[in-house]
Design an enzyme around this catalytic site. Structure first.
Site, PDB file in Angstrom:
ATOM      1  N   ASP A  48      35.629  45.535  32.441  1.00  0.00           N
ATOM      2  CA  ASP A  48      36.902  45.345  33.139  1.00  0.00           C
ATOM      3  C   ASP A  48      36.735  45.653  34.630  1.00  0.00           C
ATOM      4  OD1 ASP A  48      40.151  45.388  32.584  1.00  0.00           O
ATOM      5  OD2 ASP A  48      39.568  46.731  34.220  1.00  0.00           O
ATOM      6  N   TYR A  53      39.079  46.174  43.280  1.00  0.00           N
ATOM      7  CA  TYR A  53      38.083  47.240  43.142  1.00  0.00           C
ATOM      8  C   TYR A  53      36.922  47.036  44.126  1.00  0.00           C
ATOM      9  CZ  TYR A  53      40.262  48.137  38.544  1.00  0.00           C
ATOM     10  OH  TYR A  53      41.133  48.393  37.516  1.00  0.00           O
ATOM     11  N   LYS A  78      41.216  40.859  37.835  1.00  0.00           N
ATOM     12  CA  LYS A  78      42.654  40.919  38.119  1.00  0.00           C
ATOM     13  C   LYS A  78      42.979  40.372  39.503  1.00  0.00           C
ATOM     14  CE  LYS A  78      42.527  45.270  35.571  1.00  0.00           C
ATOM     15  NZ  LYS A  78      41.146  45.684  35.883  1.00  0.00           N
ATOM     16  N   HIS A 111      47.637  42.256  38.577  1.00  0.00           N
ATOM     17  CA  HIS A 111      47.293  43.685  38.608  1.00  0.00           C
ATOM     18  C   HIS A 111      48.517  44.601  38.536  1.00  0.00           C
ATOM     19  CE1 HIS A 111      43.672  46.296  39.988  1.00  0.00           C
ATOM     20  NE2 HIS A 111      44.454  46.993  39.212  1.00  0.00           N
TER      21      HIS A 111
END
Length: 273
Positions: A48, A53, A78, A111
């Site tokens: 994931d 990120y 996401k 998200h």
């Protein structure tokens, strides 16, 4: 380890491994690459990540270098929470696809229902606009499933009332003492898989004496009990670590909690405070 090879079945028939490896807060470069590689070597088959990120490229490289066939690894990414337009969604998906370089995505999530800088604000029209792009990507096979993250019941109801494809998953903050019962029940009623991020309350559970007492009975760690609890509730845990021993430990959860111990855990509240 069966916990790593067992799957949940999404409403569209797609199988998703029951434990995911979370990469939130793992910096891009060697840290994200090594952590992902270690997880894959330990047997994880569900990774994931997210555009926000900043580590998709390292995650994708580790998956490609693993030698594991692409169809044996389930990859989630996401759309950034701030993106609430169709053009923005298309552009972000292309960026994630380039970063990952893995062909299709297995699960693509919104998200959050609002920008992180303005939590709780109303962006429902934007979510609908974005979701219609998600439906296009899903129809085209560029992502095998689509879902949301951090959506509560009101957010979900609005989206379901104005779009065609019901989200296949809703990834929310879920751990012992913070089980989001209303949202989890709504997900279940609508055949939406609930995924739980921060299953250890970002480490907040590790010193909890009540959980430790239960863990000792099974000769297990607090982390293992916390992750097993999610599985017993049909919630998909996404534990995160960069420590090889912990990465392996978090997946070694092939044991059963007694009904009595589950009830004790059910009774714990605000354990992350």
């Amino acid at each position: 380890m069966p916990a790593l090879t067992d799957t949940f079945t999404l409403s569209n028939g797609l199988h998703i491994p029951k434990i995911g490896f979370g990469t939130w807060q793992i910096p891009t470069g060697s840290e994200a690459y090594d952590a992902t590689k270690t997880a894959l070597e330990a047997g994880y088959r569900h990774i994931d990540t997210a555009l926000a990120y900043g580590n998709e490229a390292s995650v994708g490289e580790a998956i490609r270098d693993s030698g594991i066939p692409r169809d044996e690894v389930f990859v989630t990414t996401k759309l950034p929470a701030e993106v609430k337009t169709a053009d923005g969604a298309r552009s972000a998906f292309e960026e994630s696809s380039r970063n990952l370089d893995l062909g299709h995505v297995d699960l693509y999530l919104i998200h959050a229902p609002w920008p992180w800088s303005d939590m709780g604000s109303d962006h429902r029209d934007g979510n609908v606009e974005v979701w219609k792009v998600f439906e296009e990507l899903y129809e085209a096979g560029r992502t095998k499933s689509i879902g949301v993250s951090n959506f509560d019941v009101a957010d979900l109801q609005d989206l379901l009332g104005r779009t065609d494809v019901v989200p296949h998953a809703n990834q929310i903050r879920w751990f012992i003492g913070n089980t989001q019962d209303e949202t989890t029940a709504f997900d279940r009623e609508h055949d939406i898989l609930t995924e739980g991020y921060s299953p250890l309350a970002t480490g907040g559970l590790l010193e909890n004496t009540a959980i430790r007492d239960i863990a000792d009975k099974y000769d297990r760690s607090v982390a293992q009990v916390a992750i097993r609890y999610l599985l017993d509730k049909d919630v998909l845990p996404l534990p995160k670590s960069t420590t090889p021993s912990r990465i392996a430990e978090n997946a070694d959860v092939d044991f059963t909690l007694s009904d009595e111990d589950v009830a004790t855990l059910d009774g714990l509240h605000d354990t992350d405070s």
